[in-house]
Design an enzyme around this catalytic site. Structure first.
Site, short mmCIF file in Angstrom:
data_model
loop_
_atom_site.label_atom_id
_atom_site.label_comp_id
_atom_site.label_asym_id
_atom_site.label_seq_id
_atom_site.Cartn_x
_atom_site.Cartn_y
_atom_site.Cartn_z
N ASP A 88 52.88 -21.52 2.95
CA ASP A 88 53.35 -20.25 3.50
C ASP A 88 54.80 -20.28 3.94
O ASP A 88 55.44 -19.24 4.03
CB ASP A 88 52.45 -19.78 4.65
CG ASP A 88 52.18 -20.85 5.68
OD1 ASP A 88 52.78 -21.94 5.61
OD2 ASP A 88 51.35 -20.60 6.58
N ASP A 145 54.08 -26.77 15.76
CA ASP A 145 52.65 -26.80 15.44
C ASP A 145 51.97 -28.15 15.62
O ASP A 145 50.80 -28.19 15.97
CB ASP A 145 52.38 -26.31 14.01
CG ASP A 145 52.59 -24.82 13.87
OD1 ASP A 145 52.85 -24.16 14.89
OD2 ASP A 145 52.52 -24.32 12.76
#
Length: 783
Positions: A71, A483
């Protein structure tokens, strides 16, 4: 030699064909005059994965030809001999950074050399570029690009749906693409060079997960989300007659054309109430399977079903492993795949099942009955049909030890792409929010044995890098990542055993070490406070980042911001990232904090690398200096670049973070020597910020860092991501910025690079570069 074939009928497209711009991806394109290029080799610091892989595509034409899309980190091709992934989009530069968000990918089913990608990262208004269709005739080694008249959302809701880009198996000059945000269905009849909107397609898709979301993220409309051909209606050399398309519309989700795309109708009798994330057609068995969920995903989804459509009898049958009407259903479905060697064998995944783990379902009788990849025994115990071996990527345990029934590592999450190899019933790959897992003995499942799952992610690096430090002793590199927190990298070519834990941050926003005592380190970062109310957003180490401990923090802190350690490691100055949160300082390892005076909240903090009492702060175009260890700051130079307009850096954050502070760095070994990189150039001060000199050769700068001096030089080598001589790239100067050499090239541009940058103080010429989705790359001089 192929015969010329006529285009499809004009009635199937809009009256006016879109005028598009086509250009070749950089190979040997002419560039404006710029500093000479230095010979460099580039490679990744090994982490292995680290981000969401929403799509894996196996070629139906050639064994072992496999592609993966991410992504935010581009696309990859599988190298079977090396058993690793090869990046395909590193040529994407700052001007087209959104092309690293790949919303769909298609392998040509006729010509194995051809591959296509639909690229564009955000549909928000602040993303400066429209989407594009990328086409390659050499398996992704080189690309041509066609700009689209609308944006694409490779990092938006619904990115796990698909594939929305498809090549006609009858006439591979014909491609279809399902567009988001009301833009409908598009078609190309010249292998992706030009595109026209299919005016006959009736429904562009109205669903968004949260129409009231003013940020544009939750209100994103995924649109037309998959296209598949019934190759049973294809004749070689002519367009396939029957085509199915899925739309993000809970009342009208499946459409069909039986005249090669000239007209389209809603498939009658179809189920309603959910969105078909996947549509997979078994031409031999005359069946279309769909997997549905109640949201676009990929983070959520609480209900859904699996349906089978008999394409001859025109009947629908619900074949859900657990139907949505069941009290046991708390998930939708995605990750749908068919075993092309045995088409009655199919698998489907829960679209999201955070607790206790994802569930894979497998049927060998076309969906009549199913078995689960794990079953409950006596709660909280489970029996597993698999063995999960993460020894190659040990950090996938995330350093956790949850109580049963949860386990670590997890089997997966956000498992929207589950693919059985069309040439081998035993091989399966699937993407998760952190890696690609795979197996090569899948059919052990059917005999009652256990199959083995391992990471199949070598070469695919998908972290967003927020900060990097390379101390003069200890590990060569320590990273702050979005993340997954970050790592101490003792060996650049080995996957680290574990990310930072105890305390662990979701994202590490800032790192520093004490220049004269580099075993002392500090890091600040983000996590959800409600999950861990007793943890601090700052952590300390006294052994070079091998082990960490936390101190206290001021009240109201929720975000990491920036932090700096004094040159001797005795003091720390911290500007938390919360709006209006004041700058604070500590004389110990965060045992207590006191508010600094004379400095704006949320300033960017940096320490002098020689004088342990001196700190710098930068805010709104002005520099502030402290000479008492961060207690008080005094304004110094002003009129400096206040901010820099940049695309968002954190991996999957939904907000627009495009306005970012300029980067401030101090030079080791030289008191009062600081550099500032900003949107109007590169600035240098040798008097602790009282005055700055702008380097005339640098038009714009993203970041600056320092490494070991060149042989015969006393001043450190300077590295910058900047625009010099009309070219944006990575540059090195060995003479205090008087002259520059370019150390990357047009094939190594890495999109939105430069949020983190540093040289190596022990290896001349080595530079570490942070990217937003391609992990950490480092360059070594080879000249």
């Amino acid at each position: 030699m192929r015969r010329h074939r006529p285009r499809l009928m004009a009635t199937a497209v809009t009256a006016l064909t879109l005028a598009v711009t086509s250009f070749t991806a950089p190979a040997s394109a002419a560039a404006p005059a710029a500093p000479r290029a230095a010979a460099y080799s580039w490679r990744n610091v090994q982490i292995a994965g680290g981000g969401f892989v929403p799509g894996i595509v196996f070629s139906r034409k050639e064994r072992n030809l496999i592609y993966a899309r991410t992504d935010i980190g581009g696309a990859y091709r599988w190298d079977q001999a090396a058993r690793r992934w090869t990046p395909l989009l590193d040529w994407v530069g700052w001007d087209k950074w959104g092309c690293n968000g790949v919303i769909s990918l298609a392998a040509d089913p006729v010509d194995a050399d051809r591959v296509y990608a639909a690229a564009g990262m955000y549909t928000n208004s602040w993303d400066p570029n429209n989407g594009a269709i990328l086409r390659s005739a050499d398996r992704g080694r080189t690309w041509q690009v066609t700009q689209l008249p609308f944006k694409l959302g490779g990092n938006m809701p619904g990115r796990g749906m698909g594939e929305r880009l498809a090549v006609d198996p009858g006439d591979d000059r014909v491609l279809y693409f399902g567009a988001p945000e009301g833009n409908g269905l598009w078609r190309s009849t010249d292998r992706g060079a030009t595109w026209s909107k299919v005016s006959a397609f009736p429904n562009p898709g109205n669903h968004s997960d949260d129409p009231s979301d003013s940020s544009g993220y939750g209100s994103h409309r995924p649109g037309v989300v998959w296209v598949t051909f019934d190759e049973g209606t294809a004749t070689s050399g002519t367009p396939t007659r029957t085509i199915y398309a899925g739309v993000a519309d809970k009342d009208n989700t499946v459409y069909r054309s039986t005249d090669a795309g000239a007209s389209w109708q809603r498939v009658p009798g179809q189920p309603t109430g959910y969105i078909a994330h996947k549509g997979v057609l078994d031409a031999a068995g005359h069946a279309l399977y769909i997997a549905t969920s109640d949201t676009a995903g990929p983070y959520n989804g609480a209900k859904g079903d699996v349906w089978k459509y008999d394409t001859r009898a025109s009947t629908w049958t619900r074949v859900s492993p657990v139907p949505s009407t069941s009290s046991d259903a708390y998930y939708g479905y995605s990750g749908l795949t068919i075993d092309r060697q045995h088409p009655n064998t199919l698998m489907v995944a829960t679209q999201i099942s955070w607790w206790p783990d994802v569930i894979f379902f497998r049927s060998i009788d076309a969906g009549q009955t199913w078995t689960r990849v794990w079953d409950w025994t006596s709660y909280p115990n489970r029996s597993l049909r698999y063995k999960l071996d993460v020894s190659a990527v040990p950090w996938l345990t995330f350093g956790q030890n949850p109580a049963p029934p949860e386990a670590t590592p997890k089997l997966g999450w956000m498992t929207e792409s589950v693919e059985i190899d069309p040439f081998s019933s035993d091989r399966m790959m699937y993407g998760t929010g952190a890696t690609i897992y795979g197996t090569e003995n899948l059919t052990q499942w059917d005999g009652g044995g256990q199959f083995t799952i391992k990471p199949m992610v070598t070469g695919l690096e998908e972290t967003a890098v927020l900060d990097l430090v390379s101390p003069p002793s200890g590990a060569p590199l320590v990273s702050g990542l979005g993340d997954i927190g970050g790592f101490r990298h003792d060996d650049l070519n080995a996957v680290p055993a574990m990310m930072f834990v105890r305390p662990g941050f979701t994202s590490t926003t800032s790192l520093d070490y004490a220049e004269n005592n580099p075993s002392v380190m500090v890091r600040a970062g983000d996590f959800t406070d409600s999950d861990r109310p007793n943890d601090s957003h700052v952590a300390f180490s006294t052994d070079g980042g091998a082990n960490w401990f936390q101190g206290t923090e001021p009240g109201g802190v929720n975000n990491g911001g920036t932090i700096a350690a004094s040159a001797d490691g005795a003091r720390f100055v911290w500007a938390p990232g919360d709006g209006g949160q004041p700058v604070v300082y500590s004389t110990g390892f965060g045992n207590s904090w006191a508010q600094s005076s004379g400095v704006p909240a949320n300033a960017r903090i940096e320490s002098d690398r020689v004088n342990p009492r001196k700190f710098y702060a930068f805010s709104n175009g002005r520099l502030y200096v402290s000479t008492d260890g961060g207690q008080t700051f005094t304004g110094a130079a002003s009129g400096l670049p206040a901010s820099e307009h940049r695309p968002p850096a954190p991996t999957h954050r939904h907000s627009n973070d495009e306005l970012r502070s300029a980067q401030l760095k101090a030079v080791p070994g030289h008191e009062g020597d600081i550099w500032l990189a900003g949107d109007t150039g590169l600035f240098h001060s040798t008097d602790s910020g009282a005055t700055f000199t702008k380097l005339p050769s640098v038009a714009k700068a993203v970041n600056v860092g320092f490494g070991k001096a060149a042989p015969g030089r006393s001043y450190q080598a300077i590295y910058t991501v900047a625009t010099i001589g009309g070219v944006t790239g990575v540059f090195r100067s060995d003479d205090t910025g008087q002259t520059w050499v370019r150390v990357n090239d047009d094939q190594h541009q890495y999109g939105n690079m430069g949020e983190a940058l540093t040289g190596d103080p022990r290896v001349y010429g080595r530079v570490y570069l942070g990217t937003n989705g391609r992990g950490i790359v480092y360059g070594d001089t080879s000249g």
